[in-house]
Design a protein around this motif. Structure first.
Motif, PDB file in Angstrom:
ATOM      1  N   PHE A  68     -61.407  -7.241 -54.995  1.00 41.27           N
ATOM      2  CA  PHE A  68     -61.377  -7.431 -53.551  1.00 41.27           C
ATOM      3  C   PHE A  68     -60.847  -8.815 -53.168  1.00 41.27           C
ATOM      4  O   PHE A  68     -60.573  -9.077 -52.004  1.00 41.27           O
ATOM      5  N   CYS A  69     -60.690  -9.680 -54.152  1.00 42.01           N
ATOM      6  CA  CYS A  69     -60.427 -11.099 -53.896  1.00 42.01           C
ATOM      7  C   CYS A  69     -58.973 -11.463 -54.200  1.00 42.01           C
ATOM      8  O   CYS A  69     -58.408 -11.023 -55.203  1.00 42.01           O
ATOM      9  N   ASN A  70     -58.400 -12.315 -53.344  1.00 41.17           N
ATOM     10  CA  ASN A  70     -56.996 -12.687 -53.485  1.00 41.17           C
ATOM     11  C   ASN A  70     -56.794 -14.042 -54.162  1.00 41.17           C
ATOM     12  O   ASN A  70     -55.681 -14.566 -54.191  1.00 41.17           O
ATOM     13  N   VAL A  71     -57.862 -14.631 -54.695  1.00 37.38           N
ATOM     14  CA  VAL A  71     -57.736 -15.907 -55.395  1.00 37.38           C
ATOM     15  C   VAL A  71     -57.027 -15.680 -56.736  1.00 37.38           C
ATOM     16  O   VAL A  71     -57.271 -14.691 -57.423  1.00 37.38           O
ATOM     17  N   ARG A 240     -52.220  -4.550 -53.814  1.00 38.17           N
ATOM     18  CA  ARG A 240     -52.695  -4.540 -55.201  1.00 38.17           C
ATOM     19  C   ARG A 240     -54.218  -4.476 -55.265  1.00 38.17           C
ATOM     20  O   ARG A 240     -54.797  -4.279 -56.335  1.00 38.17           O
ATOM     21  N   HIS A 241     -54.850  -4.668 -54.123  1.00 37.03           N
ATOM     22  CA  HIS A 241     -56.312  -4.678 -54.076  1.00 37.03           C
ATOM     23  C   HIS A 241     -56.858  -3.324 -53.624  1.00 37.03           C
ATOM     24  O   HIS A 241     -56.101  -2.444 -53.211  1.00 37.03           O
TER      25      HIS A 241
END
Length: 294
Positions: A68-71, A240-241
């Motif tokens: 879920f994270c874009n880091v 991509r998530h």
């Protein structure tokens, strides 16, 4: 409603205002950045006006890969900025913060998972800006008690460790090194060993969970003595998530808030745009409105 199109209650104006412009300019001069900017948070102007901000320490590369994270994820190879405690405290001064949330990426590459560095940052902010309340949104430090003690000994105002989602969806939503039970055990540890500190967690909704699963998660979180819970809508960072399965209505968020208060939480923030650190300082205001000195 097509999930490709966000509902109207998720639309917010771009950050603006004299306070926003002046603070951003001052931070750039010092080479400082907030998570609020980096994450393009929709609540930035509102929080900055309330003298609240979030900073991310321990670099911008996470050793875990939650869906879920874009880091950015990778191996930071034990890199740490030794000047970060000073820089972070300076940010609190420049912004004149009443409340500062300090968070970080996961650092499984470090022997102590970053716990001692985290503690140094908290201690330096408290030393240089004693009026600034510090909330920490922390990694799980692999659930290792010796490292959780190091963090807690710095005495932050609030310790937050996010459960993120319901038990059934923990995988694939979270990295395999994280965990539903692991986060609950961390929250339980802090409340058991440091009962005077406030504990907090957050849940995202819209990932495919059922209402019954949400209620189960809320009960589990309250059962370990957690003081604060927040609910926010999951928004897909990129294709991509994980996709958004459903958008919750403002009324449903209000119902989650009502239920949580009935279960005994001290403070609840619930809404489509609520994030872990959104309006974090409202808890401080809540306590003062109750006549509690903090």
């Amino acid at each position: 409603m097509s999930l490709e199109r966000k509902p109207p209650w998720l639309k917010v104006p771009l950050p603006k205002g004299e306070n926003y412009t002046e603070i951003k300019s001052s931070l750039r001069e010092k080479g400082l950045y907030t998570v609020c900017e980096e994450a393009a948070c929709p609540n930035l102007s509102e929080c900055w006006a309330a003298k609240t901000a979030t900073v991310m320490i321990l670099g911008g590369v996470c050793t875990r890969a939650c869906k879920f994270c874009n880091v950015k994820t990778g191996n930071p190879k034990q890199w740490i900025d030794p000047e970060e405690p000073i820089k972070t405290a300076e940010m609190a001064k420049i912004m004149g913060l009443n409340y500062m949330v300090v968070t970080s990426v996961d650092r499984d590459d470090l022997p102590d998972f970053g716990s001692s560095h985290f503690a140094k940052v908290v201690e330096r902010i408290k030393k240089d800006s004693p009026k600034t309340k510090v909330e920490v949104l922390i990694p799980d430090f692999d659930g290792r008690e010796e490292f959780m003690h190091i963090l807690a000994s710095s005495e932050p105002f609030v310790i937050a460790q996010n459960v993120e989602t319901v038990k059934r969806l923990t995988y694939p939503v979270r990295d395999r090194r994280a965990g539903y039970e692991k986060s609950l055990e961390c929250l339980n540890f802090y409340k058991k060993h440091y009962p005077h500190l406030t504990t907090k967690t957050s849940l995202m909704v819209g990932l495919g969970e059922t209402w019954e699963e949400l209620l189960e998660a809320i009960r589990d979180i309250r059962s370990v003595g957690t003081d604060i819970i927040t609910f926010g809508q999951y928004l897909r960072p990129t294709k991509r998530h994980l996709p958004v399965e459903r958008y919750y209505t403002p009324e449903e968020f209000q119902e989650l808030k009502r239920i949580s208060y009935e279960m005994g939480f001290k403070f609840v923030a619930s809404g489509p745009l609520v994030r872990s650190s959104y309006k974090a300082s409202d808890y401080l205001k809540f306590l003062r409105d109750q006549g509690i000195e903090v």
